[in-house]
Motif scaffolding. Structure first.
Motif, short mmCIF file in Angstrom:
data_model
loop_
_atom_site.label_atom_id
_atom_site.label_comp_id
_atom_site.label_asym_id
_atom_site.label_seq_id
_atom_site.Cartn_x
_atom_site.Cartn_y
_atom_site.Cartn_z
N ALA A 134 0.82 -1.21 0.00
CA ALA A 134 0.00 0.00 0.00
C ALA A 134 0.86 1.26 0.00
N ALA A 151 -1.53 3.90 3.33
CA ALA A 151 -1.09 2.54 3.66
C ALA A 151 -1.38 2.20 5.11
N SER A 198 -5.06 1.49 5.69
CA SER A 198 -5.49 0.16 5.27
C SER A 198 -5.09 -0.90 6.28
N VAL A 200 -8.58 -0.73 -0.63
CA VAL A 200 -7.78 -0.21 -1.75
C VAL A 200 -8.68 0.43 -2.80
#
Length: 413
Positions: free
Chosen positions: A249, A258, A261, A303
């Protein structure tokens, strides 16, 4: 064209974070107070493969040498050794004997060996085997040789009922009626050793089916140290997965995307573990597979949203980053909900029409799918909203204007 309705998801970020924090803290308390109901995959215990079979031949030895009887898939071997003995191996292929009576005659031809036929059956249709918990060395006590016979009609429920006095017992039938065996998995307490548990299990089966009917094909005892290594290995596996996802990510997005996530994934895993602790569902390798499945599902859903946010930053006219985030979440809401609902259809079918570990697997997935859809919107969104609260959009640069071709104005006198 009518403009798309923008839902103000950002208004609910604080409430969502508080709700998740309460659920996770309650789950941690439950894990500390009630613990996790680890299955046999993560506990010390006994693993046996047994057959309920027919005793067809008894073999004994009355001499001074050391004689072993080895029953293989293609032949029977008598190994004679010892000081002063005529060391040799007598091989009797099944192709050379038609039935148990013929085999008994060949075995009895070995000096000191006595083979008594209990039941004569053709060897072309019946495989022979012996119990692994009994020494293959022959002595005055007969070594029993078995064949599947008609005992394959015994069900897993009958074996499970025979072991009902034990805790944490799992019995699975393997193979067809012609070659049926049972995999027995049994948890052990700290005070119970492998030999004692194996002996107690064998005695219970003997009482239920008879000593001349039970064959232990193989037996293994998993110690506490090995079970602890499985738990630590599972933790390392999950952590390694999170690290790899963070690296991926980070390469695809910025560091805050990132981290958002990964936080969403950790949230989903903690929610699932909290539910497992609350419900005292058995935590097995199947449950671990469900958690890893949700990690993959959650990162995919997150994502998609992050990619839309990155795209909308360039094209959406907004006064703040929160407006862009709300626009991206609104645009991907339909996709997120439809994907979750359609996946739930298949998972709920498993939940309602299966039993055992697959039923628990489906229940874990159901909780994880709902949590994954929720976290990709509210948890990841709340984190990004916080880290980019001071985000400023780049203003387009003013293009220089060339005025060299414009005639100069000179006032007339």
């Amino acid at each position: 064209m009518a403009s798309r309705k923008i839902i103000k998801f950002s208004k609910y970020f604080s409430a969502a974070v508080v709700l998740s924090a309460v659920l996770i803290v309650a789950g941690i308390v439950s894990v500390i107070v009630r613990g996790v109901n680890f299955g046999l995959d993560f506990k010390p215990g006994l693993i046996e493969e047994i057959k309920i079979a027919d005793n067809v031949l008894d073999v004994s030895y009355g001499g001074s040498a050391t004689v072993k009887l080895e029953v293989n898939s293609d032949d029977v071997q008598v190994v004679v050794s010892g000081i002063g003995a005529d060391n040799k191996t007598v091989v009797i292929p099944y192709a050379e004997v038609s039935d148990v009576s013929s085999l008994a005659s060949r075995l009895s031809a070995v000096e000191g060996v006595t083979a008594s036929v209990v039941r004569n059956v053709p060897l072309s249709e019946n495989a022979l085997f012996v119990s692994s918990v009994v020494s293959s060395s022959l002595g005055t006590t007969p070594l029993k040789v078995f064949t599947q016979g008609n005992a394959g009609a015994v069900s897993a429920d009958e074996v499970r009922n025979a072991l009902r006095t034990f805790d944490d017992v799992d019995v699975k039938a393997v193979g067809t009626d012609a070659d049926r065996s049972f995999q027995v998995r049994m948890g052990a307490s700290g005070e119970t050793g492998g030999k004692a548990l194996q002996s107690a299990t064998t005695d219970a089966l003997y009482n239920a089916f008879g000593a001349d009917k039970v064959v232990v094909v193989k037996s293994d005892f998993i110690g506490a140290q090995f079970s602890r290594s499985l738990i630590s290995g599972s933790v390392v596996l999950v952590l390694a997965t999170l690290v790899l996802i963070f690296i991926y990510a980070t390469i695809r997005f910025k560091w805050d995307f990132a981290l958002a996530s990964v936080i969403a994934i950790i949230h989903d895993a903690l929610i699932m573990i909290s539910f497992i602790s609350w419900s005292q569902m058995e935590f097995s390798t199947t449950t671990l597979a469900a958690i890893l499945t949700i990690i993959g599902y959650s990162i995919n859903a997150t994502v998609v949203i992050l990619d839309r946010v990155r795209s909308d930053i360039r094209v959406v006219e907004a006064d703040s980053f929160v407006d862009v985030l709300n626009s991206a979440l609104s645009a991907t809401l339909g996709r997120s909900v439809i994907t979750t609902v359609t996946t739930l259809f298949a998972v709920l079918a498993l939940f309602f029409f299966t039993t055992g570990t697959i039923h628990d697997f489906a229940l874990s997935l159901t909780v994880g799918l709902i949590s994954g859809c929720y976290s990709s919107i509210f948890i990841a969104g709340a984190f990004i909203s916080f880290t980019r609260r001071n985000f400023r959009f780049a203003k387009p640069a003013k293009m220089p204007v060339d005025i060299s071709h414009v005639a100069k104005f000179e006032p007339q006198s």
